[in-house]
Scaffold this motif. Sequence first.
Motif, PDB file in Angstrom:
ATOM      1  N   GLY A 288      28.322 -15.220 -20.035  1.00 42.82           N
ATOM      2  CA  GLY A 288      27.167 -14.786 -20.807  1.00 42.82           C
ATOM      3  C   GLY A 288      27.148 -15.556 -22.111  1.00 42.82           C
ATOM      4  N   ALA A 289      25.974 -16.071 -22.493  1.00 39.35           N
ATOM      5  CA  ALA A 289      25.892 -16.907 -23.688  1.00 39.35           C
ATOM      6  C   ALA A 289      24.480 -16.838 -24.260  1.00 39.35           C
ATOM      7  CB  ALA A 289      26.257 -18.355 -23.362  1.00 39.35           C
ATOM      8  N   VAL A 290      24.326 -17.420 -25.441  1.00 44.39           N
ATOM      9  CA  VAL A 290      23.051 -17.438 -26.152  1.00 44.39           C
ATOM     10  C   VAL A 290      22.584 -18.884 -26.279  1.00 44.39           C
ATOM     11  CG1 VAL A 290      21.896 -16.916 -28.352  1.00 44.39           C
ATOM     12  CG2 VAL A 290      23.612 -15.333 -27.417  1.00 44.39           C
ATOM     13  N   LEU A 291      21.302 -19.096 -26.157  1.00 42.21           N
ATOM     14  CA  LEU A 291      20.758 -20.440 -26.341  1.00 42.21           C
ATOM     15  C   LEU A 291      21.181 -21.033 -27.675  1.00 42.21           C
ATOM     16  CD1 LEU A 291      17.056 -19.998 -25.137  1.00 42.21           C
ATOM     17  CD2 LEU A 291      18.801 -21.385 -24.003  1.00 42.21           C
ATOM     18  N   ASP A 292      21.474 -22.318 -27.670  1.00 35.48           N
ATOM     19  CA  ASP A 292      21.669 -23.047 -28.918  1.00 35.48           C
ATOM     20  C   ASP A 292      20.288 -23.507 -29.363  1.00 35.48           C
ATOM     21  OD1 ASP A 292      22.140 -25.168 -30.841  1.00 35.48           O
ATOM     22  OD2 ASP A 292      24.236 -25.084 -30.219  1.00 35.48           O
ATOM     23  N   HIS A 293      19.676 -22.748 -30.238  1.00 34.67           N
ATOM     24  CA  HIS A 293      18.277 -22.986 -30.582  1.00 34.67           C
ATOM     25  C   HIS A 293      18.080 -24.316 -31.286  1.00 34.67           C
ATOM     26  CE1 HIS A 293      18.521 -18.529 -30.171  1.00 34.67           C
ATOM     27  NE2 HIS A 293      17.476 -18.781 -29.397  1.00 34.67           N
TER      28      HIS A 293
ATOM     29  N   LEU B 277      21.839 -14.246 -23.056  1.00 29.40           N
ATOM     30  CA  LEU B 277      21.827 -13.000 -23.814  1.00 29.40           C
ATOM     31  C   LEU B 277      20.866 -13.117 -24.992  1.00 29.40           C
ATOM     32  CD1 LEU B 277      25.716 -12.534 -23.917  1.00 29.40           C
ATOM     33  CD2 LEU B 277      24.115 -11.696 -22.170  1.00 29.40           C
ATOM     34  N   GLY B 278      20.596 -11.987 -25.625  1.00 27.39           N
ATOM     35  CA  GLY B 278      19.685 -11.966 -26.758  1.00 27.39           C
ATOM     36  C   GLY B 278      20.218 -12.761 -27.939  1.00 27.39           C
ATOM     37  N   ALA B 279      19.318 -13.304 -28.743  1.00 29.91           N
ATOM     38  CA  ALA B 279      19.705 -14.134 -29.888  1.00 29.91           C
ATOM     39  C   ALA B 279      20.568 -13.373 -30.882  1.00 29.91           C
ATOM     40  CB  ALA B 279      18.466 -14.680 -30.583  1.00 29.91           C
TER      41      ALA B 279
ATOM     42  N   TYR C 147      20.613 -22.102 -37.632  1.00 28.75           N
ATOM     43  CA  TYR C 147      19.251 -22.544 -37.329  1.00 28.75           C
ATOM     44  C   TYR C 147      18.376 -21.365 -36.908  1.00 28.75           C
ATOM     45  CZ  TYR C 147      15.488 -25.137 -34.930  1.00 28.75           C
ATOM     46  OH  TYR C 147      14.274 -25.623 -34.506  1.00 28.75           O
ATOM     47  N   SER C 148      18.945 -20.464 -36.124  1.00 32.88           N
ATOM     48  CA  SER C 148      18.185 -19.326 -35.597  1.00 32.88           C
ATOM     49  C   SER C 148      17.680 -18.425 -36.716  1.00 32.88           C
ATOM     50  CB  SER C 148      19.052 -18.519 -34.627  1.00 32.88           C
ATOM     51  OG  SER C 148      19.630 -19.347 -33.649  1.00 32.88           O
TER      52      SER C 148
ATOM     53  N   LYS D  93      16.337  -9.030 -36.514  1.00 31.57           N
ATOM     54  CA  LYS D  93      16.441  -7.955 -37.498  1.00 31.57           C
ATOM     55  C   LYS D  93      17.870  -7.444 -37.663  1.00 31.57           C
ATOM     56  CE  LYS D  93      11.661  -6.361 -36.952  1.00 31.57           C
ATOM     57  NZ  LYS D  93      10.765  -5.227 -36.590  1.00 31.57           N
ATOM     58  N   GLU D  94      18.603  -7.315 -36.565  1.00 31.14           N
ATOM     59  CA  GLU D  94      19.949  -6.737 -36.644  1.00 31.14           C
ATOM     60  C   GLU D  94      20.941  -7.610 -35.880  1.00 31.14           C
ATOM     61  OE1 GLU D  94      20.207  -2.649 -35.550  1.00 31.14           O
ATOM     62  OE2 GLU D  94      18.504  -2.035 -36.770  1.00 31.14           O
ATOM     63  N   PRO D  95      21.482  -8.627 -36.525  1.00 32.93           N
ATOM     64  CA  PRO D  95      22.463  -9.479 -35.852  1.00 32.93           C
ATOM     65  C   PRO D  95      23.724  -8.697 -35.475  1.00 32.93           C
ATOM     66  CG  PRO D  95      21.646 -10.506 -37.867  1.00 32.93           C
ATOM     67  CD  PRO D  95      21.181  -9.088 -37.887  1.00 32.93           C
ATOM     68  N   LEU D  96      24.173  -8.892 -34.248  1.00 33.94           N
ATOM     69  CA  LEU D  96      25.482  -8.358 -33.871  1.00 33.94           C
ATOM     70  C   LEU D  96      26.575  -9.308 -34.353  1.00 33.94           C
ATOM     71  CD1 LEU D  96      27.318  -6.383 -32.372  1.00 33.94           C
ATOM     72  CD2 LEU D  96      26.998  -7.782 -30.317  1.00 33.94           C
ATOM     73  N   ILE D  97      26.376 -10.602 -34.104  1.00 28.20           N
ATOM     74  CA  ILE D  97      27.349 -11.615 -34.510  1.00 28.20           C
ATOM     75  C   ILE D  97      26.613 -12.732 -35.238  1.00 28.20           C
ATOM     76  CG2 ILE D  97      29.050 -13.317 -33.731  1.00 28.20           C
ATOM     77  CD1 ILE D  97      29.539 -11.521 -31.291  1.00 28.20           C
ATOM     78  N   VAL D  98      27.029 -12.998 -36.457  1.00 30.28           N
ATOM     79  CA  VAL D  98      26.506 -14.131 -37.223  1.00 30.28           C
ATOM     80  C   VAL D  98      27.473 -15.292 -37.048  1.00 30.28           C
ATOM     81  CG1 VAL D  98      25.951 -15.005 -39.514  1.00 30.28           C
ATOM     82  CG2 VAL D  98      25.343 -12.660 -38.903  1.00 30.28           C
ATOM     83  N   HIS D  99      26.947 -16.413 -36.592  1.00 28.81           N
ATOM     84  CA  HIS D  99      27.766 -17.597 -36.305  1.00 28.81           C
ATOM     85  C   HIS D  99      27.380 -18.691 -37.294  1.00 28.81           C
ATOM     86  CE1 HIS D  99      29.125 -20.708 -33.033  1.00 28.81           C
ATOM     87  NE2 HIS D  99      29.888 -20.716 -34.098  1.00 28.81           N
ATOM     88  N   PHE D 100      28.335 -19.095 -38.124  1.00 33.45           N
ATOM     89  CA  PHE D 100      28.056 -20.072 -39.179  1.00 33.45           C
ATOM     90  C   PHE D 100      28.154 -21.486 -38.598  1.00 33.45           C
ATOM     91  CE2 PHE D 100      29.653 -16.231 -41.200  1.00 33.45           C
ATOM     92  CZ  PHE D 100      28.723 -16.019 -42.204  1.00 33.45           C
TER      93      PHE D 100
END
Length: 361
Positions: A126-131, A200-202, A209-210, A217-224
Amino acid sequence: MISVAFCIDDKFAPYAAVSVISILSNTKSFVNIYFIGNLSEGVREKLLTLKNDRSAMVFVAHNLPLSTMPLSDRYVERLNKITFVRYAIAEVLTKLDKVIYLDADVLVCGDIKRLWEQPLKKSYVGAVLDHSLMSQKRHITLSLKSKSYFNAGVLLVDLKIWRDRRIFQYLSRTHNTRERWEYNDQDVLNVVLDEKVQYLGADMNVQTYSLKHINIKEPLIVHFTGQEKPWHTSSVHPYKDQYRVLLESVPFKNNKLSLYLDKEDRTILARLTAQFENGGNLIVWGAGARGRRIVKAIEQEFPAIVIKQVVDTYLIGKCFSYPIVSPENMTIEAIDAVVVATLPHKQDIRNLLRDKALTVI
């Protein structure tokens, strides 16, 4: 019981510690934290102090045959080959069937159980798009059938499938088909796992970038993501202050803010100091990431050089304590040099200033 894994060395341990604190302070379930890497005894002892009554820390050393291929030029100063260890995550964590893999530069803002319980629907990961890289058509560059490209810093991995399908071997072979992959193991993971990803959701992996381009509105994980990290003095990331509070609390001596400079930054500064070793007044043209790094470097390391203005064609507001002015409002009286910190437009700026009695660096 939730399982979370980091692949780190001693250098990245303080940043992984911040991630761990953020997980444990927001998660109600019991969490096993796996640190994959050949960490020194002192680092292991410090990480163990983070444990609470709802967690366990497990250190997993390895003797993996990591690729001898070099990192890409883009990352050679920012990463080391510990990043390739995640290829073998299923081989190393032999007793687990599922794990959340996290890069060390993340901040968890909610209960990580939300990610743990995401259904994979027989997908391998499971992963999130690299926007950011989707906007650059990376999926087309790599000829991905799925027409999608994911960020590999936050992954929910079905370890059983990875072992059954010999994903480590596929990743290793694919990696060795090129001397360099521009985005290193992330490119390779995307090629091998193409069409085998549950997206998965953003909010599960909110990349830098995202934040600028998607309403989350409510990030679960912020990735720097990107060059600029919250432990860099030049960072203006909206979650940097939240991160830095935790960084100050980790039990490591190297938990202070640092100045990051890349090769181009150092070249610019070397030219500047060679010509103005006794000081001078200057304009910094460019208020983006490079401009911010140049400003901080001058402030911290070259007190005889005075920044009079920060100029930018597109950005408005302030660059730290300096109001950003447009080129039309630039004041060149008593200015010795203009430092161009926006490299793609450097020649255009030179042409614009060629009739001025200014040094352009």
